[in-house]
Design a protein around this motif. Sequence first.
Motif, PDB file in Angstrom:
ATOM      1  N   LYS A 138       6.591  -8.361  -8.883  1.00 45.69           N
ATOM      2  CA  LYS A 138       6.382  -9.268  -7.755  1.00 45.69           C
ATOM      3  C   LYS A 138       7.102  -8.820  -6.487  1.00 45.69           C
ATOM      4  O   LYS A 138       6.803  -9.289  -5.394  1.00 45.69           O
ATOM      5  N   LYS A 139       8.069  -7.921  -6.621  1.00 47.37           N
ATOM      6  CA  LYS A 139       8.869  -7.489  -5.472  1.00 47.37           C
ATOM      7  C   LYS A 139       8.710  -6.008  -5.157  1.00 47.37           C
ATOM      8  O   LYS A 139       9.192  -5.545  -4.128  1.00 47.37           O
ATOM      9  N   ARG A 140       8.064  -5.268  -6.051  1.00 52.92           N
ATOM     10  CA  ARG A 140       7.979  -3.813  -5.915  1.00 52.92           C
ATOM     11  C   ARG A 140       7.344  -3.399  -4.590  1.00 52.92           C
ATOM     12  O   ARG A 140       7.858  -2.535  -3.872  1.00 52.92           O
ATOM     13  N   THR A 144       9.212  -1.604  -1.144  1.00 49.05           N
ATOM     14  CA  THR A 144       8.750  -0.331  -0.587  1.00 49.05           C
ATOM     15  C   THR A 144       8.298  -0.502   0.858  1.00 49.05           C
ATOM     16  O   THR A 144       8.542   0.366   1.702  1.00 49.05           O
ATOM     17  N   ALA A 145       7.623  -1.609   1.159  1.00 48.58           N
ATOM     18  CA  ALA A 145       7.217  -1.874   2.546  1.00 48.58           C
ATOM     19  C   ALA A 145       8.437  -1.960   3.453  1.00 48.58           C
ATOM     20  O   ALA A 145       8.411  -1.502   4.605  1.00 48.58           O
ATOM     21  N   ALA A 327       3.497  -6.204   6.838  1.00 52.23           N
ATOM     22  CA  ALA A 327       3.190  -5.553   5.562  1.00 52.23           C
ATOM     23  C   ALA A 327       4.143  -5.996   4.457  1.00 52.23           C
ATOM     24  O   ALA A 327       3.761  -6.035   3.282  1.00 52.23           O
ATOM     25  N   ILE A 328       5.379  -6.338   4.796  1.00 57.24           N
ATOM     26  CA  ILE A 328       6.344  -6.772   3.794  1.00 57.24           C
ATOM     27  C   ILE A 328       5.841  -8.020   3.073  1.00 57.24           C
ATOM     28  O   ILE A 328       6.058  -8.201   1.870  1.00 57.24           O
ATOM     29  N   SER A 388       2.945   1.882   4.739  1.00 57.16           N
ATOM     30  CA  SER A 388       3.773   1.574   3.567  1.00 57.16           C
ATOM     31  C   SER A 388       2.988   1.600   2.264  1.00 57.16           C
ATOM     32  O   SER A 388       3.520   1.984   1.220  1.00 57.16           O
ATOM     33  N   THR A 389       1.720   1.217   2.309  1.00 60.19           N
ATOM     34  CA  THR A 389       0.970   0.982   1.071  1.00 60.19           C
ATOM     35  C   THR A 389       0.790   2.229   0.229  1.00 60.19           C
ATOM     36  O   THR A 389       0.961   2.190  -0.997  1.00 60.19           O
ATOM     37  N   VAL A 390       0.451   3.369   0.847  1.00 59.07           N
ATOM     38  CA  VAL A 390       0.166   4.557   0.050  1.00 59.07           C
ATOM     39  C   VAL A 390       1.412   5.074  -0.671  1.00 59.07           C
ATOM     40  O   VAL A 390       1.307   5.698  -1.727  1.00 59.07           O
ATOM     41  N   TRP A 391       2.600   4.814  -0.120  1.00 62.48           N
ATOM     42  CA  TRP A 391       3.822   5.294  -0.763  1.00 62.48           C
ATOM     43  C   TRP A 391       4.048   4.605  -2.107  1.00 62.48           C
ATOM     44  O   TRP A 391       4.312   5.253  -3.114  1.00 62.48           O
ATOM     45  N   ILE A 392       3.945   3.295  -2.132  1.00 61.46           N
ATOM     46  CA  ILE A 392       4.161   2.570  -3.388  1.00 61.46           C
ATOM     47  C   ILE A 392       2.982   2.772  -4.326  1.00 61.46           C
ATOM     48  O   ILE A 392       3.159   2.875  -5.549  1.00 61.46           O
TER      49      ILE A 392
END
Length: 508
Positions: A138-140, A144-145, A327-328, A388-392
């Motif tokens: 739920k926080k991952r 990362t964002a 994004a966060i 941010s999205t592609v990193w996680i």
Amino acid sequence: MGNLPLLKGAGLRAAIVGVCGWCFCLLGYDQGVLGSLIGLPAFLSALGNPTAAIQGLVTAIYSIGCVLGCIVAAFFGLRLGRRWCIMGGCVFVSIGGAGQAAVYSLAQMIVFRIIAGIGTGMISSTVPVWISEICGPKKRGQKTALQLTLVLTGNVIAYWLEYGTTQLPGDVSFRFPIAFQCLFPLVAFIILLGLPESPRILYYWNQGEAADEVLSRLHGYDSFLESSPVVSYEKQQILESIELENSLKDGSSITWRDVFWDNSPIRNSRRLFIVVVLQGLQQLGGCNVIAYYQTTLFTESIGLDDHRARLLAGCSALCFWTGTLPAIYLIEKIGRRQLMLWGAGGCTVAMLAFTILLALGTDHAGQGWGAVAMIFLFEFIYGSSWASTVWIYSAEISPLRFRHFNSGMGVLSQWAMTFLTVMMAPPAIASIGWKTYILFVVFTSLQIPFVYFLCPETAGRTLEELDQVFMKSAPPDVLHGVCSPSAGPIEKGKANKVKLDELSATCR
């Protein structure tokens, strides 16, 4: 194993996320530090007044170092672990930063840019993986964002520090901002000495006792014996995943066939393909061309004077940073998939409008300022989605055995495309002007079908549950709502022995 004043629970997670954020702040600073300096007379004089093509090489060669760092992380990341891979990267960045600050020749600058890039490649390949392994489902994404917000914080610091120092006389105008980057890796290295390794890595190394201790501390317990069934269940998931991966290859070492043509139920070759193409497409959309060359873009493509261009570059960096804040929240609320789809669509529209305005000519003030507005819009939308999205996402979809390799290859793809676009941009803009940006319009539009057809949703599931999503033998209840193109965020998982809500709550 690090033991920073017996931190546990939220405090330990905050320390790990915090030092990772500090490292990503370094990444943002390094990306932005040459943006304003590249046109500074004192800096160019120290390099022997290179041509525009050589200036592009000086900027882009950093990406070659990053590619080399990604290769180090890909091939040695599992052996080094997350913690030591980041610490090694900090050493390289410190050496490279100090060497660049003392530069007196073009060759010296190129060598130390490569050295600093190696460190950045190692860090950027490993931080998202470490975050994904110590945070709950739920926080991952949020954690990362937050890291990418800190990347942009470093970028903003670089732009505004340079805006002040470029007004100073002599070499201090460029040596101080370059030397300032050494502060980030030195502080990070010291803190990392006191932090523990990822429990998943420790279990993989068969260091069960140490892994039990770290896993228990991450959940807020002093020892495994005192921990709750939630900790035992997570341990069980991790060990079962490791056992499955090892059993499929009889515990043998990773081969090239496993990586690129994996016919086992794990299907890593499919996951690697998604990771590499996704992170390459991110850069081919032109985000780093704007980040590196904003000042040049505002002066040569739009026709602004130097002082106004530098001021706008700083404001643009602030706009980019502001874009990462939504994004966060959104990365878990609407999921990775929808965020990437909407982001790709918005970036395509903004880049297309920017290109059209340049094609019409910027002699008219309205068209020039309209082009500036489209750059700001592009940066805000990109910051709130793909940044941010592609990193996680890349770390989430990779199996433990290949997570370091896939992440390294994905970030390698990102840095290779950064080198390509950043190296190409100055001569292309000087030669064909606005037509250069058509390339970025094409690639931002290609992001949409790629995500729609190939990227399942990952939000709300544990890393071990996501392994099941990609396995050929995955049961229907695991695949339901995950692989269909219209799927939104994953509903809270239906764990067999413990509710995912309870697991997630303990991982905050």
